[in-house]
Design a protein around this motif. Structure first.
Motif, PDB file in Angstrom:
ATOM      1  N   LYS A 145      37.631  39.783  34.296  1.00 37.62           N
ATOM      2  CA  LYS A 145      36.992  40.944  33.670  1.00 37.62           C
ATOM      3  C   LYS A 145      36.539  40.670  32.107  1.00 37.62           C
ATOM      4  CE  LYS A 145      39.424  44.380  36.310  1.00 37.62           C
ATOM      5  NZ  LYS A 145      40.588  45.441  36.171  1.00 37.62           N
ATOM      6  N   CYS A 146      37.529  39.945  31.586  1.00 41.83           N
ATOM      7  CA  CYS A 146      37.096  39.412  30.033  1.00 41.83           C
ATOM      8  C   CYS A 146      35.735  38.563  30.156  1.00 41.83           C
ATOM      9  CB  CYS A 146      38.119  38.623  29.695  1.00 41.83           C
ATOM     10  SG  CYS A 146      39.604  39.639  29.302  1.00 41.83           S
ATOM     11  N   GLN A 147      35.650  38.065  31.188  1.00 43.03           N
ATOM     12  CA  GLN A 147      34.341  37.046  31.132  1.00 43.03           C
ATOM     13  C   GLN A 147      33.176  37.879  31.419  1.00 43.03           C
ATOM     14  OE1 GLN A 147      34.625  33.982  33.880  1.00 43.03           O
ATOM     15  NE2 GLN A 147      36.181  32.799  32.683  1.00 43.03           N
ATOM     16  N   TYR A 148      33.650  38.936  32.351  1.00 45.03           N
ATOM     17  CA  TYR A 148      32.251  39.980  32.693  1.00 45.03           C
ATOM     18  C   TYR A 148      31.756  40.828  31.111  1.00 45.03           C
ATOM     19  CZ  TYR A 148      30.315  44.108  34.908  1.00 45.03           C
ATOM     20  OH  TYR A 148      29.264  45.016  35.252  1.00 45.03           O
ATOM     21  N   PHE A 149      32.865  41.430  30.910  1.00 45.17           N
ATOM     22  CA  PHE A 149      32.624  42.036  29.575  1.00 45.17           C
ATOM     23  C   PHE A 149      32.043  41.429  28.468  1.00 45.17           C
ATOM     24  CE2 PHE A 149      35.915  45.077  30.982  1.00 45.17           C
ATOM     25  CZ  PHE A 149      35.229  46.209  31.324  1.00 45.17           C
ATOM     26  N   LEU A 150      32.382  40.012  28.377  1.00 48.55           N
ATOM     27  CA  LEU A 150      31.782  39.215  27.312  1.00 48.55           C
ATOM     28  C   LEU A 150      30.121  38.782  27.729  1.00 48.55           C
ATOM     29  CD1 LEU A 150      32.140  37.277  24.790  1.00 48.55           C
ATOM     30  CD2 LEU A 150      32.954  35.479  26.276  1.00 48.55           C
ATOM     31  N   PHE A 151      29.885  38.759  28.979  1.00 51.84           N
ATOM     32  CA  PHE A 151      28.569  38.707  29.397  1.00 51.84           C
ATOM     33  C   PHE A 151      27.794  39.888  29.082  1.00 51.84           C
ATOM     34  CE2 PHE A 151      25.497  39.238  32.762  1.00 51.84           C
ATOM     35  CZ  PHE A 151      24.583  38.020  32.503  1.00 51.84           C
ATOM     36  N   LEU A 152      28.306  41.208  29.413  1.00 51.45           N
ATOM     37  CA  LEU A 152      27.516  42.350  28.960  1.00 51.45           C
ATOM     38  C   LEU A 152      27.286  42.600  27.565  1.00 51.45           C
ATOM     39  CD1 LEU A 152      29.240  44.783  31.347  1.00 51.45           C
ATOM     40  CD2 LEU A 152      26.940  43.858  31.647  1.00 51.45           C
ATOM     41  N   LEU A 172      51.135  36.842  39.882  1.00 58.24           N
ATOM     42  CA  LEU A 172      50.716  36.821  38.323  1.00 58.24           C
ATOM     43  C   LEU A 172      49.714  35.951  38.216  1.00 58.24           C
ATOM     44  CD1 LEU A 172      54.374  35.766  37.010  1.00 58.24           C
ATOM     45  CD2 LEU A 172      53.052  37.921  36.424  1.00 58.24           C
ATOM     46  N   VAL A 173      49.472  34.984  39.123  1.00 56.27           N
ATOM     47  CA  VAL A 173      48.207  34.149  39.194  1.00 56.27           C
ATOM     48  C   VAL A 173      46.892  34.906  39.507  1.00 56.27           C
ATOM     49  CG1 VAL A 173      46.897  32.241  40.279  1.00 56.27           C
ATOM     50  CG2 VAL A 173      49.267  31.964  39.504  1.00 56.27           C
ATOM     51  N   ASP A 174      47.164  35.848  40.527  1.00 56.88           N
ATOM     52  CA  ASP A 174      45.941  36.894  40.804  1.00 56.88           C
ATOM     53  C   ASP A 174      45.787  37.685  39.937  1.00 56.88           C
ATOM     54  OD1 ASP A 174      45.867  35.315  43.148  1.00 56.88           O
ATOM     55  OD2 ASP A 174      47.014  36.933  44.201  1.00 56.88           O
ATOM     56  N   ILE A 175      46.785  38.254  39.012  1.00 60.48           N
ATOM     57  CA  ILE A 175      46.637  39.285  38.075  1.00 60.48           C
ATOM     58  C   ILE A 175      45.784  38.490  36.903  1.00 60.48           C
ATOM     59  CG2 ILE A 175      47.877  40.531  36.214  1.00 60.48           C
ATOM     60  CD1 ILE A 175      49.903  40.961  38.319  1.00 60.48           C
ATOM     61  N   ILE A 176      46.494  37.155  36.497  1.00 62.10           N
ATOM     62  CA  ILE A 176      45.658  36.755  35.340  1.00 62.10           C
ATOM     63  C   ILE A 176      44.195  36.148  35.588  1.00 62.10           C
ATOM     64  CG2 ILE A 176      45.972  34.322  33.959  1.00 62.10           C
ATOM     65  CD1 ILE A 176      49.155  34.699  34.367  1.00 62.10           C
ATOM     66  N   THR A 177      44.043  35.945  36.687  1.00 61.86           N
ATOM     67  CA  THR A 177      42.835  35.458  37.257  1.00 61.86           C
ATOM     68  C   THR A 177      41.925  36.728  37.170  1.00 61.86           C
ATOM     69  OG1 THR A 177      43.651  33.745  38.622  1.00 61.86           O
ATOM     70  CG2 THR A 177      41.487  34.082  39.064  1.00 61.86           C
TER      71      THR A 177
END
Length: 283
Positions: free
Chosen positions: A274-281, A264-269
C-alpha cells in the motif's frame, strides 16, 4: 502435516488418557497393600503343606505319570506380561515333558480368561477345564476350595498336580514359578506314612486339603503379582503420556508461532504494498 486443530484434539485425547492411567495407578497402589497383607497370611498355608510333605518324605511319581498343570492367571488385562509369563512357562513345561516322553499324558486347567485365550491357540488338545470370575478381589480360601473341588470332581485323571503362577520378586519384578502338590497315592506310598495304619478317607481328605492350601497360596501370590504389575504398567503409561504431551505441546506451539509469523508477514507485505502504491500515485 497435521493441522493445529488435529494436534489440539490429539493433545486433549492424550491428556484424558493420562488422567485415566494415573487414576488406575492410584487404585492399584491402594489394592496392592491389601494384596500384600493377604500374601503374608497365605504363607502360613504354604508352610503347612511344606511341613507335611517334608516330614512324610513323599515323592512325586516317576516320569511317565499323568500330569496336570493348573495355570493361575485372571480375567483382567492392562497389567503388562503377567498372563503371557505363565502361558510361556506352561508351554515350556509341556514341551519338556514331550521331549522326555513323546506319549506323555499332560492335561491343562486354566484359572482366568486371559491365559485361556493364549493356551487355547497353542495347546487346545491339552486344555480340559477353565475357571473365570476369580481375582476380582483378593482371593479367599473359599475360592481355592471351590477350584480344588472342581479339579477333583472333573473326572480328569492325574498322578501329580503342578501349579503355574507368578510370584513377586520385588516391587518392580515378578517371575513365573511351578509348585508341585503331592496327591493321595504319593502320601500313601511315602515312607513315614507307611509306618502308621492310615485310613483311606483320612489320607484322601489330607490330599484334598493340601491341594486347596496350595491353590489358595498361589492364587493370593498371583493376585499380588498382577496388582503390582498393573501399578507399574500404569506408571509407565502415565510417563509415556506425559512425554507425548510435551512433544505435542511443543509441536503445537511451533505450528502456532509459524501461523502467527505468516500472518504478520502477510500484514507487513500488504502494508508495504500500500505504501508503494500511494508513493506511485503521489509521483
Amino acid at each position: 502435516m497435521a493441522t493445529l486443530r488435529e494436534i489440539e484434539l490429539r493433545l486433549k485425547s492424550v491428556r484424558n488418557i493420562e488422567k485415566i492411567t494415573k487414576s488406575m495407578k492410584m487404585i492399584a497402589a491402594t489394592k496392592l497393600t491389601k494384596a500384600q497383607r493377604a500374601v503374608n497370611s497365605a504363607k502360613a498355608y504354604g508352610a503347612a503343606n511344606a511341613e507335611v510333605f517334608k516330614n512324610s518324605e513323599a515323592a512325586l511319581p516317576e516320569e511317565g505319570g499323568k500330569k496336570l498343570y493348573v495355570v493361575i492367571s485372571s480375567d483382567k488385562g492392562l497389567c503388562g506380561g503377567i498372563h503371557s509369563s505363565v502361558s510361556k512357562a506352561t508351554r515350556a513345561a509341556v514341551k519338556e515333558d514331550k521331549e522326555k516322553d513323546a506319549n506323555a499324558d499332560v492335561t491343562i486347567m486354566v484359572v482366568g480368561d486371559k491365559s485361556k485365550a493364549q493356551l487355547s491357540r497353542v495347546l487346545p488338545q491339552n486344555l480340559a477345564l477353565t475357571f473365570n470370575g476369580v481375582g476380582k478381589d483378593v482371593p479367599t480360601f473359599g475360592d481355592a476350595c471351590a477350584i480344588a473341588d472342581l479339579i477333583l470332581t472333573s473326572g480328569v485323571e492325574f498322578d501329580s498336580v503342578h501349579l503355574v503362577y507368578n510370584k513377586v520378586v520385588s516391587a518392580l519384578a515378578f517371575e513365573s514359578a511351578i509348585q508341585s502338590v503331592f496327591g493321595e497315592e504319593a502320601l500313601k506310598n511315602s515312607p513315614n506314612f507307611k509306618t502308621y495304619e492310615m485310613e483311606d478317607d483320612a489320607t484322601k481328605d489330607l490330599a484334598e486339603f493340601a491341594l486347596a492350601n496350595a491353590v489358595y497360596a498361589v492364587l493370593v501370590e498371583g493376585h499380588a503379582a498382577e496388582i503390582n504389575s498393573r501399578r507399574n504398567a500404569m506408571d509407565n503409561a502415565s510417563k509415556n503420556a506425559g512425554d507425548m504431551i510435551n512433544s505435542l505441546t511443543m509441536k503445537y506451539n511451533r505450528g502456532r508461532q509459524a501461523a502467527i509469523t505468516n500472518e504478520l508477514v502477510d500484514i507487513i507485505t500488504g502494508a508495504s504494498g500500500k505504501c508503494q502504491y500511494f508513493l506511485f500515485l503521489s509521483i
